[in-house]
Design a protein around this motif. Structure first.
Motif, PDB file in Angstrom:
ATOM      1  N   UNK A 164     -51.059  27.407 -25.425  1.00  0.00           N
ATOM      2  CA  UNK A 164     -52.421  27.795 -24.952  1.00  0.00           C
ATOM      3  C   UNK A 164     -52.634  29.255 -25.384  1.00  0.00           C
ATOM      4  N   UNK A 165     -51.762  30.008 -25.495  1.00  0.00           N
ATOM      5  CA  UNK A 165     -52.265  31.492 -25.919  1.00  0.00           C
ATOM      6  C   UNK A 165     -52.569  31.273 -27.547  1.00  0.00           C
ATOM      7  N   UNK A 166     -51.662  30.759 -28.296  1.00  0.00           N
ATOM      8  CA  UNK A 166     -51.886  30.486 -29.492  1.00  0.00           C
ATOM      9  C   UNK A 166     -53.260  29.622 -29.967  1.00  0.00           C
ATOM     10  N   UNK A 167     -53.536  28.905 -29.024  1.00  0.00           N
ATOM     11  CA  UNK A 167     -54.856  28.341 -29.500  1.00  0.00           C
ATOM     12  C   UNK A 167     -56.008  28.686 -28.634  1.00  0.00           C
ATOM     13  N   UNK A 168     -55.712  29.708 -28.054  1.00  0.00           N
ATOM     14  CA  UNK A 168     -56.796  30.392 -27.340  1.00  0.00           C
ATOM     15  C   UNK A 168     -57.672  29.421 -26.133  1.00  0.00           C
ATOM     16  N   UNK A 169     -56.652  28.679 -25.716  1.00  0.00           N
ATOM     17  CA  UNK A 169     -57.323  27.632 -24.554  1.00  0.00           C
ATOM     18  C   UNK A 169     -56.717  28.056 -23.155  1.00  0.00           C
ATOM     19  N   UNK A 170     -57.341  28.044 -21.946  1.00  0.00           N
ATOM     20  CA  UNK A 170     -56.806  28.406 -20.756  1.00  0.00           C
ATOM     21  C   UNK A 170     -55.573  27.574 -20.470  1.00  0.00           C
ATOM     22  N   UNK A 171     -54.607  27.922 -19.578  1.00  0.00           N
ATOM     23  CA  UNK A 171     -53.239  26.801 -19.302  1.00  0.00           C
ATOM     24  C   UNK A 171     -53.373  27.123 -17.607  1.00  0.00           C
ATOM     25  N   UNK A 172     -52.916  25.713 -17.225  1.00  0.00           N
ATOM     26  CA  UNK A 172     -52.685  25.457 -15.927  1.00  0.00           C
ATOM     27  C   UNK A 172     -51.350  24.712 -15.956  1.00  0.00           C
ATOM     28  N   UNK A 173     -50.330  25.180 -15.215  1.00  0.00           N
ATOM     29  CA  UNK A 173     -48.951  24.381 -15.116  1.00  0.00           C
ATOM     30  C   UNK A 173     -48.807  23.771 -13.761  1.00  0.00           C
ATOM     31  N   UNK A 174     -47.792  22.913 -13.458  1.00  0.00           N
ATOM     32  CA  UNK A 174     -47.290  22.679 -12.183  1.00  0.00           C
ATOM     33  C   UNK A 174     -48.459  21.440 -11.684  1.00  0.00           C
ATOM     34  N   UNK A 175     -48.976  20.656 -12.582  1.00  0.00           N
ATOM     35  CA  UNK A 175     -49.973  19.683 -12.406  1.00  0.00           C
ATOM     36  C   UNK A 175     -49.201  18.493 -11.763  1.00  0.00           C
ATOM     37  N   UNK A 176     -50.026  18.062 -10.906  1.00  0.00           N
ATOM     38  CA  UNK A 176     -49.668  16.784 -10.164  1.00  0.00           C
ATOM     39  C   UNK A 176     -50.569  15.430 -10.374  1.00  0.00           C
ATOM     40  N   UNK A 177     -51.686  15.805 -11.051  1.00  0.00           N
ATOM     41  CA  UNK A 177     -52.672  14.761 -11.219  1.00  0.00           C
ATOM     42  C   UNK A 177     -53.787  15.458 -11.725  1.00  0.00           C
ATOM     43  N   UNK A 178     -54.253  14.600 -12.992  1.00  0.00           N
ATOM     44  CA  UNK A 178     -55.393  15.164 -13.835  1.00  0.00           C
ATOM     45  C   UNK A 178     -56.177  14.019 -14.075  1.00  0.00           C
ATOM     46  N   UNK A 179     -57.632  13.976 -13.612  1.00  0.00           N
ATOM     47  CA  UNK A 179     -58.488  13.078 -13.790  1.00  0.00           C
ATOM     48  C   UNK A 179     -59.633  13.768 -14.717  1.00  0.00           C
ATOM     49  N   UNK A 180     -60.221  12.782 -15.614  1.00  0.00           N
ATOM     50  CA  UNK A 180     -61.359  13.488 -16.596  1.00  0.00           C
ATOM     51  C   UNK A 180     -62.468  12.699 -16.221  1.00  0.00           C
ATOM     52  N   UNK A 181     -63.673  13.452 -16.102  1.00  0.00           N
ATOM     53  CA  UNK A 181     -65.106  12.873 -16.046  1.00  0.00           C
ATOM     54  C   UNK A 181     -65.830  13.562 -17.172  1.00  0.00           C
ATOM     55  N   UNK A 182     -66.368  13.079 -18.141  1.00  0.00           N
ATOM     56  CA  UNK A 182     -67.287  13.789 -19.012  1.00  0.00           C
ATOM     57  C   UNK A 182     -66.326  15.015 -19.724  1.00  0.00           C
ATOM     58  N   UNK A 183     -67.076  16.231 -19.865  1.00  0.00           N
ATOM     59  CA  UNK A 183     -66.130  17.153 -20.404  1.00  0.00           C
ATOM     60  C   UNK A 183     -65.572  18.148 -19.135  1.00  0.00           C
ATOM     61  N   UNK A 184     -65.286  17.487 -18.172  1.00  0.00           N
ATOM     62  CA  UNK A 184     -64.698  18.152 -17.042  1.00  0.00           C
ATOM     63  C   UNK A 184     -63.403  17.379 -16.344  1.00  0.00           C
TER      64      UNK A 184
ATOM     65  N   UNK B  40     -60.514  17.211 -13.379  1.00  0.00           N
ATOM     66  CA  UNK B  40     -60.092  17.585 -11.980  1.00  0.00           C
ATOM     67  C   UNK B  40     -58.465  17.617 -11.965  1.00  0.00           C
ATOM     68  N   UNK B  41     -58.123  18.706 -11.946  1.00  0.00           N
ATOM     69  CA  UNK B  41     -56.643  19.090 -11.701  1.00  0.00           C
ATOM     70  C   UNK B  41     -56.183  19.593 -10.605  1.00  0.00           C
ATOM     71  N   UNK B  42     -54.839  18.683 -10.109  1.00  0.00           N
ATOM     72  CA  UNK B  42     -54.469  19.218  -8.997  1.00  0.00           C
ATOM     73  C   UNK B  42     -52.939  19.746  -9.508  1.00  0.00           C
ATOM     74  N   UNK B  43     -52.806  20.986  -8.739  1.00  0.00           N
ATOM     75  CA  UNK B  43     -51.656  21.978  -8.934  1.00  0.00           C
ATOM     76  C   UNK B  43     -51.021  21.940  -7.821  1.00  0.00           C
ATOM     77  N   UNK B  44     -49.710  21.852  -7.897  1.00  0.00           N
ATOM     78  CA  UNK B  44     -48.852  21.904  -6.515  1.00  0.00           C
ATOM     79  C   UNK B  44     -48.082  23.106  -6.401  1.00  0.00           C
ATOM     80  N   UNK B  45     -48.036  23.620  -4.983  1.00  0.00           N
ATOM     81  CA  UNK B  45     -47.627  24.762  -4.524  1.00  0.00           C
ATOM     82  C   UNK B  45     -46.280  24.423  -3.686  1.00  0.00           C
ATOM     83  N   UNK B  46     -45.577  25.323  -3.287  1.00  0.00           N
ATOM     84  CA  UNK B  46     -44.336  24.929  -2.373  1.00  0.00           C
ATOM     85  C   UNK B  46     -45.013  24.492  -0.905  1.00  0.00           C
TER      86      UNK B  46
END
Lengths: 315, 251
Positions: B131-151, B153-159
């Motif tokens: 992400x840093x090398x491509x200059x894109x934002x990063x989000x980790x720890x994901x448990x579900x990713x759904x896409x609609x158009x250009x957005x 929706x990302x679910x990220x897990x916490x303890x």
């Protein structure tokens, strides 16, 4: 460059995580050895930041930081590190720290040592012990250059040393946070309905060694005989063999039962975070070098199915 | 939707990990696909099935044995596989992430997935670095990713079972903790068929980066305590455990 040590703290729902205090305590010790200051960094308002034993605390307050936002947090921390040039930046190797530490390392071209179990000052710099390869090997590494990022495993240092009452200095975000590509939408609280494994006095916990969903029944039978409940390590839950509510460890729940009977769990650092305070830990694993045997009170190198079936006959 | 999955080939921790000098003896270990990569491949294929698109899986070929993992990815639903022919078993996360980022640059990715972590991420994970090398934002720890158009929706897990939901504008990089469904099983026959028919695109490594870590020592952890080992046959072990539990009022 300074000899200061940054500690990037983390909070959720108005409460700091234990690892924040653990790492803050370590920061103080390191800063002293390096001849610098321990500076606690709190990203986001909405939390009482006057709780660390740091030499100073910076609290960055901005509406965009009210909940953890990986993109916004990363930008803010990058700006602060650039501005203050600390010698060491300590993170927790946690769900939030993991989003930022390695990104910052690549972005700034400075080293990052992850899975850190210990970090000490040596020769003007630091040496880090990293618990890699699922806890099977420890790497001692020396980050080169003027700034080092170290991401520490939870439970590595005492939390008490980091607790204090240093008054935080509130600042506005050092970077423009308009135009973020990530936006917080909502917090999802755990769904009630399943048993609460944190409330159990006895747990029979299964790991990858259980082999498949069809074998969970054996663990359930054993648990029933013992008056216990079945819990699990992450791979079992990720594979869909048990629900998320049963997961023990870093991304799951912390448990402290009277009995933690482990069937086929190797003991990766992430799992140990969640159960090492259990009163009696008994581990059964076929790998005699499994790291869990360094933590368990009793262990056996044996086939878990044969042992579990034999136990059922005796109970 | 153009999804790129960056994978990591890592020494297997199922077996002993011999040490040579200050690092793993890479000649004496088996390399396997990072377990979280199975989840990132599954997550990518699920999105493709939901909204269409292509899934490209790319990895650094450290020891010339990455093809198996790539054929498996194809059997699980990837459309295209690419290997970066590095032949450097000691390449750290920074170097691998740099090579991967350079290879991914021209792919026009809407999303880049990586496993949230790997057991040998001593210098950090490849996902946030890409992400840093491509200059894109990063989000980790994901448990579900759904896409609609250009957005997305990302679910990220916490303890403690807490989750956070984010709306993320494409493109971005995600570190996948788990896909919403367990990784699908690919029959051996299908993997074999891919091995016979599929093309693995080869790319030369490009770009340099380093962890900046000097390895001083690598060894099994210093053991401060050890379990009291219960010896004997499984039946004897079981009897001793039951006896122990009864003596403590736990059975």
């Amino acid at each position: 460059m300074s000899n200061d040590v940054f500690v990037i703290t983390e909070h959720l729902d108005g409460k700091f995580s234990d690892v924040s205090f653990e790492v803050a305590g370590k920061a103080k010790e390191l800063a002293k050895a390096l001849g610098g200051q321990a500076i606690a960094v709190v990203v986001g308002g909405g939390v009482d930041a006057n709780v660390f034993a740091s030499d100073s605390t910076i609290q960055v307050d901005d509406a965009a930081l009210s909940q953890f936002n990986p993109e916004a947090y990363a930008k803010v921390i990058e700006a602060l590190v650039k501005e203050k040039s600390p010698r060491v930046v300590l993170f927790g190797w946690t769900v939030t720290g993991m989003d930022v530490a390695a990104w910052l390392s690549a972005k700034l071209g400075v080293p990052c040592a992850a899975y850190a179990k210990d970090v000490r000052a040596e020769g003007g710099g630091v040496v880090v012990s990293c618990q890699a390869y699922g806890g099977k090997l420890t790497a001692e590494v020396a980050p080169e250059g003027e700034t080092a990022i170290v991401a520490c495993l939870a439970g590595s240092f005492p939390a008490e040393a980091g607790q204090g009452s240093t008054a935080a200095t509130k600042i506005a975000s050092p970077v423009d946070l308009s135009g973020l590509k990530m936006k917080f939408v909502e917090m999802l609280k755990p769904v009630a309905g399943d048993v609460d494994i944190t409330a159990q006095t006895k747990l029979v916990s299964v790991g990858r060694g259980i082999g498949g969903k069809e074998n969970i029944e054996l663990a359930e039978e054993l648990a029933a005989k013992l008056g216990a409940v079945v819990s699990a390590s992450r791979p079992v839950v990720d594979a869909g063999w048990l629900p998320r509510t049963r997961q023990v460890g870093k991304s799951g729940l912390k448990v402290k039962p009277k009995l933690y009977l482990m069937l086929g769990i190797s003991g990766a650092p992430e799992h140990l975070e969640g159960m090492k305070s259990a009163e009696l830990i008994i581990a059964i694993n076929t790998d005699k070098k499994a790291p869990i045997f360094n933590v368990a009170h009793y262990g056996a190198t044996a086939d878990l199915f044969e042992v579990a079936e034999a136990m059922l006959e005796l109970l | 939707m153009n999804i790129v999955v960056a994978i990591k080939h890592i020494p297997s921790i199922a077996d002993d990990l011999p040490v040579k000098g200050n690092n793993v003896d890479f000649d004496s270990v088996d390399f396997v696909l990072n377990e979280w990569d199975e989840h990132s491949i599954e997550q990518a294929v699920l999105i493709k099935e939901a909204v269409g698109g292509t899934v490209t899986v790319v990895g650094v070929d450290l020891i010339g044995e990455l093809d198996n993992a790539l054929h498996l990815a194809l059997a699980k639903g990837a459309d295209k596989v690419v290997k970066i022919t590095a032949d450097d078993p000691a390449a750290d996360s920074h170097q691998q992430a740099k090579w991967l980022a350079e290879a991914i640059k021209g792919m026009g990715a809407d999303m880049v997935f990586a496993g949230v972590q790997a057991s040998n991420d001593i210098d950090g994970q490849i996902g946030p670095m890409i992400a840093a090398y491509l200059d894109m934002p990063y989000i980790g720890g994901t448990s579900a990713i759904e896409v609609s158009g250009s957005t997305a929706t990302v679910s990220k897990e916490f303890p403690g079972g807490v989750g956070m939901k984010y709306a993320v504008t494409l493109p971005f990089v995600a570190g996948v903790q788990s896909a919403p469904k367990p990784p699908r099983y690919a029959p051996v026959s299908k993997v074999r068929q891919m091995a016979q028919t599929a093309t693995v695109e080869k790319v030369a490594p490009s770009g340099e980066a380093s962890s900046g870590l000097a390895f001083k020592k690598m060894a099994p952890p210093v053991v401060t305590g050890h379990a009291e080992m219960i010896e004997g046959s499984p039946k004897e072990v079981a009897a001793k455990i039951v006896e122990l539990l009864k003596s403590r009022g736990l059975a």
